[in-house]
Design a protein around this motif. Sequence first.
Motif, PDB file in Angstrom:
ATOM      1  N   GLU A   1     -27.484  60.282 -44.974  1.00  0.00           N
ATOM      2  CA  GLU A   1     -28.816  60.849 -44.834  1.00  0.00           C
ATOM      3  C   GLU A   1     -29.152  60.957 -43.344  1.00  0.00           C
ATOM      4  O   GLU A   1     -28.743  60.098 -42.560  1.00  0.00           O
ATOM      5  CB  GLU A   1     -29.831  59.921 -45.509  1.00  0.00           C
TER       6      GLU A   1
ATOM      7  N   VAL B   1     -26.853  67.303 -52.955  1.00  0.00           N
ATOM      8  CA  VAL B   1     -27.333  67.692 -51.633  1.00  0.00           C
ATOM      9  C   VAL B   1     -28.847  67.855 -51.729  1.00  0.00           C
ATOM     10  O   VAL B   1     -29.339  68.551 -52.623  1.00  0.00           O
ATOM     11  CB  VAL B   1     -26.702  69.018 -51.168  1.00  0.00           C
TER      12      VAL B   1
ATOM     13  N   LEU C   1     -32.088  65.611 -44.538  1.00  0.00           N
ATOM     14  CA  LEU C   1     -30.966  66.139 -45.304  1.00  0.00           C
ATOM     15  C   LEU C   1     -30.195  64.962 -45.885  1.00  0.00           C
ATOM     16  O   LEU C   1     -29.924  63.984 -45.170  1.00  0.00           O
ATOM     17  CB  LEU C   1     -30.055  66.952 -44.370  1.00  0.00           C
ATOM     18  N   ASP C   2     -29.879  65.006 -47.169  1.00  0.00           N
ATOM     19  CA  ASP C   2     -29.072  63.935 -47.762  1.00  0.00           C
ATOM     20  C   ASP C   2     -27.894  64.525 -48.521  1.00  0.00           C
ATOM     21  O   ASP C   2     -27.979  65.633 -49.070  1.00  0.00           O
ATOM     22  CB  ASP C   2     -29.912  63.036 -48.683  1.00  0.00           C
ATOM     23  N   LEU C   3     -26.795  63.781 -48.518  1.00  0.00           N
ATOM     24  CA  LEU C   3     -25.570  64.231 -49.174  1.00  0.00           C
ATOM     25  C   LEU C   3     -24.894  63.020 -49.815  1.00  0.00           C
ATOM     26  O   LEU C   3     -24.648  62.013 -49.141  1.00  0.00           O
ATOM     27  CB  LEU C   3     -24.642  64.867 -48.133  1.00  0.00           C
TER      28      LEU C   3
ATOM     29  N   HIS D   1     -39.288  67.930 -51.672  1.00  0.00           N
ATOM     30  CA  HIS D   1     -37.850  67.631 -51.769  1.00  0.00           C
ATOM     31  C   HIS D   1     -37.193  68.637 -52.700  1.00  0.00           C
ATOM     32  O   HIS D   1     -37.726  68.958 -53.764  1.00  0.00           O
ATOM     33  CB  HIS D   1     -37.647  66.210 -52.323  1.00  0.00           C
TER      34      HIS D   1
ATOM     35  N   LYS E   1     -33.693  69.005 -54.685  1.00  0.00           N
ATOM     36  CA  LYS E   1     -32.471  68.283 -55.069  1.00  0.00           C
ATOM     37  C   LYS E   1     -31.508  69.258 -55.737  1.00  0.00           C
ATOM     38  O   LYS E   1     -31.879  69.987 -56.654  1.00  0.00           O
ATOM     39  CB  LYS E   1     -32.850  67.160 -56.044  1.00  0.00           C
TER      40      LYS E   1
ATOM     41  N   LEU F   1     -32.760  68.393 -49.626  1.00  0.00           N
ATOM     42  CA  LEU F   1     -33.511  68.746 -48.424  1.00  0.00           C
ATOM     43  C   LEU F   1     -34.924  68.199 -48.585  1.00  0.00           C
ATOM     44  O   LEU F   1     -35.523  68.319 -49.662  1.00  0.00           O
ATOM     45  CB  LEU F   1     -33.598  70.266 -48.278  1.00  0.00           C
ATOM     46  N   SER F   2     -35.447  67.590 -47.524  1.00  0.00           N
ATOM     47  CA  SER F   2     -36.779  66.993 -47.623  1.00  0.00           C
ATOM     48  C   SER F   2     -37.641  67.415 -46.441  1.00  0.00           C
ATOM     49  O   SER F   2     -37.122  67.754 -45.369  1.00  0.00           O
ATOM     50  CB  SER F   2     -36.693  65.459 -47.606  1.00  0.00           C
TER      51      SER F   2
END
Lengths: 388, 305
Positions: free
Chosen positions: A287, A245, A265-267, A230, A232, A247-248
């Motif tokens: 997400e 934001v 992807l998370d925001l 991940h 961050k 990325l995993s």
Amino acid sequence: MNFFKLMSAVSILVFWTCGTATGQQTDSTAVADSLLMIQLQQSMQPAATVVQQQPPPAPRSTLSTNPDISAIGDFRTSYTSVGPRKVDLYVNELELQVSSVVDPYARANFIYTFGKDFTTGELTPALEIATLTSVSLPYQLQLMLGKFKSVFGKVNIVHPHAFSFVDFPKMTANFFDSEGMYTEGASLSWLVPNPYDFYQELTLEVGRVGSEPNASLVRGDNSQLSYVGHLKNFFDVTQNSTLEVGLSGLNGPNRFAYSTSMGGLDLTYKWKPVQFNVLQSFTWQNEILFSQMRLTDAILVRSLGAYSFAEYQFGQRWFVGARYDYSEYPDDASRRDIGGTALLRFQPTEFQVLALEYQYTDRNYDRSTNQIIFRIIFGIGTHAAHQY
Amino acid sequence: MRTKRTRLAVGLSLLCILFAYSLGFAQIKVVTTITDLQSITRLIGGDKVDVFAIATGFQNPHFVDPKPSYILKLARADVFVTVGLDLEIGWVPPLLNSARNSKIEKGGEGYVDASVNVPLLHVPTSASRGQGDIHVFGNPHYWLDPLNGKFIARNICEALVRVDPDHRSLYEANLKKFDETIDLKTKEWTEKMRPYTGMKIIVYHDEWPYFEQRFGLQVVDFLEPKPGIPPTPSQLLKVINEMKRDHIKIIVISPYFTTESGELVARNSGGKLVTLATSVGANDRIKTYYDLFDYNIAQLLDALK
């Protein structure tokens, strides 16, 4: 593969030893006697004082070396439009946490839960978290060993009682488990130096999925490990708002004796006025994950899951929220759930949360459901604060 | 060939000089939890310190979000100064746990609990959350007594000497100057407040006992029914009746509480609502720890005219 595993194990041991060796154990300097200052203060005290002073306390660090102990209860009432038990009243989970500093080089944390088994109706004990975390390694690294919530995505690392909604997104439940995914192994994170001086943390985990296999991954045999990564990125947009934001990625064995790979992807955007931060706030979290699960040499299932939620705090104790869910299944992309959730939450204090949630779920392979859940969560004892 | 060597030697020498010069001006990086500790650290450390405060001066120090950007500051800090007494228990532990910096961990040479040796008030004899947000070690708002600033300053000075012994004499001289100034100013402030010794006041939250003691005031009730619990109609009614009965004229509120309940009580009791600063930076007029008391005393005297 064996060589790689050996090298991984050796690296972990080396890092741990390194941290232990380089950690500075400094005796805390006893503060000099300030009798003179106290006398001066007393001499300057106004004639008519209302409150009596007390003598300086003994150093607080000597009061106790007991670990912090806390218990959290999660009681629920629910109505579900489909199923044999439409109305239910139950203890969903009890959680016991014990955490403490081990020595100048490490901290330990254990969470033991008694969770509701909906098949038997019993509360089933489980070791949810057991970690040993380094206090200080060189190069801004941090190593964690044991069993922990996997770092895939934003919501997966959150404990259920700390999440805004009563249940985790359908994406989490369909691709992992109702409470997400756990890893048993090692996690190494690094604060990445960058020219723009924003917070960037890279975390790599290696191990096996926790003792409970999930929909996408299983523990596998001796030669198969799971890998989770991940990145961050955190930005202070203004004094009152932040943007994160992430990325995993992950890869690991699945129950078909092949492997599953995922990307995510998370925001998250948060707004909270600094001056009145207990009165108002807004969170928008999103997400999405993409999965590739191999079932046979010939069959590779590509599937997708996502959610988006917004939560608004309109008073010191009141929150409303709404969530949209879309999730396929990792082994069958033709099946999908679409959900809509509305939430009202009341927090009399930071130690008690009452939540009322309505959820509609549309399934293309089964009947749609309406569900209403009322949950009360409460905590006693000293519970460690959660990450931002 | 010789020219090249000469150039190389000159270049290296310049680099060494530059490096030595930069070392000479390297500042001690200090992170404090609140702005009052930042101000005192600047007064003691002078130009040898670079100080960052996590909470702003108009923010409730009980509730600060542990943003990851603060972790970066803590990861690079030489000294960390905390109010202690569990005031920041909701946000300092997750920040320190992620900072990977053993220097500023509890027990590290750069860790400063500013409350050490401060004579504490309201130390409970029993602790129960049924009493609201209580602090088991005592009321943590001790910096609101200017003389407690001297304990804070000494604790900070000792930490600066530990991490930067080369400038011991400077830090100790600044501490002496700080002590003298605060003694002098406290005399002035207490003189100004002397005519109001024993005056009863109402406050929103239980964060003024040290200020109350130093300046001879008497807090008789709170707008909060219990610490951390928002004002209730029955509590406000009780306070209104108390103010009328005892002719209480002043209600003190902090910048981070909304004024509605205080204004309601003031309207119905004939009292005045006074917003006092709890920290440096609460507004533009309060730039130092000295300004904090100058401002608060002026506000009170103005309200009492």
